[in-house]
Enzyme design. Structure first.
Site, mmCIF file in Angstrom:
data_model
loop_
_atom_site.group_PDB
_atom_site.id
_atom_site.type_symbol
_atom_site.label_atom_id
_atom_site.label_comp_id
_atom_site.label_asym_id
_atom_site.label_seq_id
_atom_site.Cartn_x
_atom_site.Cartn_y
_atom_site.Cartn_z
ATOM 1 N N ARG A 150 0.841 -1.190 0.000
ATOM 2 C CA ARG A 150 0.000 0.000 0.000
ATOM 3 C C ARG A 150 0.882 1.247 0.000
ATOM 4 O O ARG A 150 1.611 1.492 0.969
ATOM 5 C CB ARG A 150 -0.908 0.017 1.241
ATOM 6 C CG ARG A 150 -1.870 -1.171 1.314
ATOM 7 C CD ARG A 150 -3.048 -1.018 0.375
ATOM 8 N NE ARG A 150 -3.830 -2.244 0.274
ATOM 9 C CZ ARG A 150 -4.846 -2.562 1.058
ATOM 10 N NH1 ARG A 150 -5.186 -1.753 2.038
ATOM 11 N NH2 ARG A 150 -5.507 -3.689 0.875
ATOM 12 N N HIS A 190 -0.384 1.442 10.431
ATOM 13 C CA HIS A 190 -0.220 1.331 8.985
ATOM 14 C C HIS A 190 1.206 0.943 8.606
ATOM 15 O O HIS A 190 2.175 1.457 9.168
ATOM 16 C CB HIS A 190 -0.579 2.652 8.302
ATOM 17 C CG HIS A 190 -2.046 2.917 8.254
ATOM 18 N ND1 HIS A 190 -2.681 3.688 9.198
ATOM 19 C CD2 HIS A 190 -3.001 2.509 7.387
ATOM 20 C CE1 HIS A 190 -3.981 3.750 8.915
ATOM 21 N NE2 HIS A 190 -4.193 3.042 7.821
ATOM 22 N N ARG A 236 -1.846 -6.676 12.221
ATOM 23 C CA ARG A 236 -2.828 -5.924 13.004
ATOM 24 C C ARG A 236 -3.534 -6.833 14.011
ATOM 25 O O ARG A 236 -3.765 -6.440 15.156
ATOM 26 C CB ARG A 236 -3.840 -5.258 12.077
ATOM 27 C CG ARG A 236 -4.338 -3.933 12.616
ATOM 28 C CD ARG A 236 -5.273 -3.236 11.649
ATOM 29 N NE ARG A 236 -4.595 -2.303 10.777
ATOM 30 C CZ ARG A 236 -5.233 -1.439 10.003
ATOM 31 N NH1 ARG A 236 -6.548 -1.403 9.979
ATOM 32 N NH2 ARG A 236 -4.549 -0.602 9.237
#
Length: 565
Positions: free
Chosen positions: A320, A329, A539
């Site tokens: 990403r 992130h 995560r």
């Protein structure tokens, strides 16, 4: 006529007198000479002291006589697989009081070292998350004073080969994970030493995150410092446990899906088009053109369904290109993705995903309690809770909860990160769970391939050319997100499997169908209804253990500011 003149040039400063003010017209000043004499006297005394120490050491060695233990310690030659004795090696984790009096051979790192006297030293030996106390004590046959001194002088984190006897300890050894026995060393050999200083001590790197920093006693090791020397940081017992748990999550994910009729696939990570969002993909040179790193295996999973694979999953890297420098992130992470056909309703997919995640939570708790306990010593957190019957809220119900808590409804067209966390706290207080699902997201928040909800159209009355018309506009979708501790860990939905409808939705989202012709053509050959989801492995791990930063759950994290190590 020429007039000849003589000039007296000023001599260059001597290298011994670097400062101009310390010399006069004719040479060094008295103060400079005095300073130089003082430095020479200091150097002479230092050399005399070193010589006396060396002489005293030689006298002591002569008094002790020949080192009768010389054959039982030292540095091993470079390991080049010169020979193979096939001697059995011992794992520290397997040792207990039942091994009392057994002789063992093991390779380990020196975690700590303490010279008790010139006749005794204690070492703490470590293999991954397991530690055991080892002792060297002078005896008449195998252990000399020289051997004790040499072993105690080895650098912390050195790798050694140890021969010794397991002895039951009269009392619990609280500083080690194996607390009921110790090893009495008869031989110790250095396999690999440490060059230079460690960037930080493992003791400091293993302290509780809530422990106050005490000046002169220990320093808090910052995350950037850890990541800059990640190899050393990964040696801590906490990190060894974290990545054992990461492995376990992948293993539990794979086993659950294998047992439910899924096939593991491996999709390409190089793609010819920026498929989902051109602003968040990495562009790379590809021979005479360009390619893009895959944001997810989404399109490949769907094409596999069109190819009659029925149920597929993948564990692989996801890229990403988002400049998000947050605690959750990464620019590269590991995706746990799955896709499956739907028989009657997209909730079949939601329920399978729910069952899979609860199997992972249960498996971690039951099979890896030891590793969870190790991590919780450094990252103290309430035990992760979930309900047998998972709480599921619609998007509207989630918004209502936030509005009741004082959030302005006008800003809740999308639930941002701050309000996600707030919702997590509200759910925990009201329902006593850290894990829940939100269903029926608005159409504007989901990708073009998400199936709209046919049961929730908005009725709009329109008068066109004097004629009253009634229009029904679909605003919700058959989509869902899963949450842990108030943060999203999974996003999924029913996908559009009709090619014409898919093209319409692409145009509505500003995507040119021609740019994804190969993808759409797969559906023109006939594709069953299907849905799926994608999970971020790091995560899930971060939130289950409450590590507070996703970089702690990534072996060598990649973010907008970090490409090494």
């Amino acid at each position: 006529m020429f007039l000849l003149c003589r000039f007296r040039t000023k001599p260059k400063p001597s290298a011994d007198i670097p400062k101009q003010e310390e010399q006069g017209e004719e040479g060094p000043t008295k103060s400079a000479l005095k300073k130089k004499a003082k430095e020479e006297e200091k150097a002479r005394k230092k050399a005399e002291k070193a010589a006396k120490a060396k002489e005293a050491e030689q006298v002591r060695e002569a008094a002790e006589g020949p080192d009768y233990a010389a054959a039982h310690y030292g540095k091993l030659p470079l390991h080049q697989s010169q020979s193979r004795s096939n001697r059995e090696r011992t794992e520290i984790a397997t040792l207990s009081a039942k091994n009392d009096s057994e002789h063992v051979l093991l390779r380990a790192r020196i975690q700590t070292s303490r010279l008790q006297s010139n006749k005794m030293a204690f070492l703490s030996l470590r293999q991954r998350t397991d530690t055991i106390q080892a002792m060297l004590a002078v005896n008449d046959k195998q252990v000399s004073k020289q051997m004790v001194k040499w072993a105690a002088g080895l650098s912390v984190e050195s790798i050694v080969l140890v021969h010794g006897t397991v002895i039951k300890s009269p009392e619990s050894i609280k500083s080690c994970s194996i607390d009921d026995v110790e090893i009495h060393i008869s031989e110790i050999w250095l396999i690999a030493g440490v060059e230079g200083r460690l960037p930080f001590s493992l003791e400091d790197a293993s302290r509780s995150e809530t422990a106050p920093e005490v000046e002169g006693q220990f320093s808090k090791v910052l995350l950037d410092t850890r990541l800059n020397s990640r190899v050393v940081d990964l040696r801590t017992q906490t990190n060894q446990a974290i990545f054992k748990l990461q492995h376990a999550i992948g293993d539990l994910f794979r086993n659950y899906l294998n047992n439910n009729g899924f096939t593991e696939i491996h999709s390409p990570k190089l793609q010819g088009a920026a498929t989902e969002s051109g602003a968040s993909v990495f562009k790379v040179g590809y021979f005479k053109g360009n390619a893009y790193l895959a944001q997810s295996p989404q399109l490949a999973k769907q094409m596999a369904i069109a190819a009659d694979f029925e149920r597929v999953y993948e564990i692989g890297p996801v890229f990403r290109a988002e400049d998000s420098n947050t605690h959750r992130h990464l620019t590269e992470f590991i995706g746990l993705d799955l896709e499956m056909t739907i028989e009657e309703h997209y909730h079949e997919v939601k329920e399978l995903l729910d069952g899979m995640l609860k199997t992972i939570f249960k498996g971690l708790k039951e099979r890896h309690a030891k590793e969870i306990a190790v991590v919780s010593k450094q990252f103290e957190a309430e035990e992760f809770k979930w309900r047998e019957e998972t709480l599921t809220l619609t998007f509207r119900e989630a918004v209502d909860l936030l509005v009741e808590d004082g959030v302005d409804r006008g800003i809740l067209d999308d639930i941002n990160t701050e309000n996600e966390k707030r919702l997590g706290r509200l759910v925990k207080a009201k329902y006593d769970t850290d894990y829940f699902i939100i269903d029926k997201f608005p159409l504007e928040l989901r990708p073009f391939y998400t199936m709209p909800d046919p049961n929730d159209p908005v009725r709009i009355n329109v008068i066109y050319l004097g004629v009253a018309l009634i229009l029904f506009i679909q605003t919700l979708t058959n989509s869902y997100d899963f949450f842990m501790r108030g943060e999203e860990i999974l996003s999924g939905a029913q996908r559009i499997h009709d090619p014409e409808f898919l093209c319409q939705q692409m145009l509505a989202k500003g995507v040119d169908p021609e740019s994804m012709k190969g993808y759409i053509d797969g559906f023109r050959m006939g594709c069953p209804p299907h849905g799926g989801g994608g999970i971020g492995l790091e995560r899930v791990l971060m939130l289950f253990l409450k590590l507070n930063n996703i970089r702690r759950a990534s072996l060598f994290p990649r973010d907008p500011k970090r490409l090494e190590p």
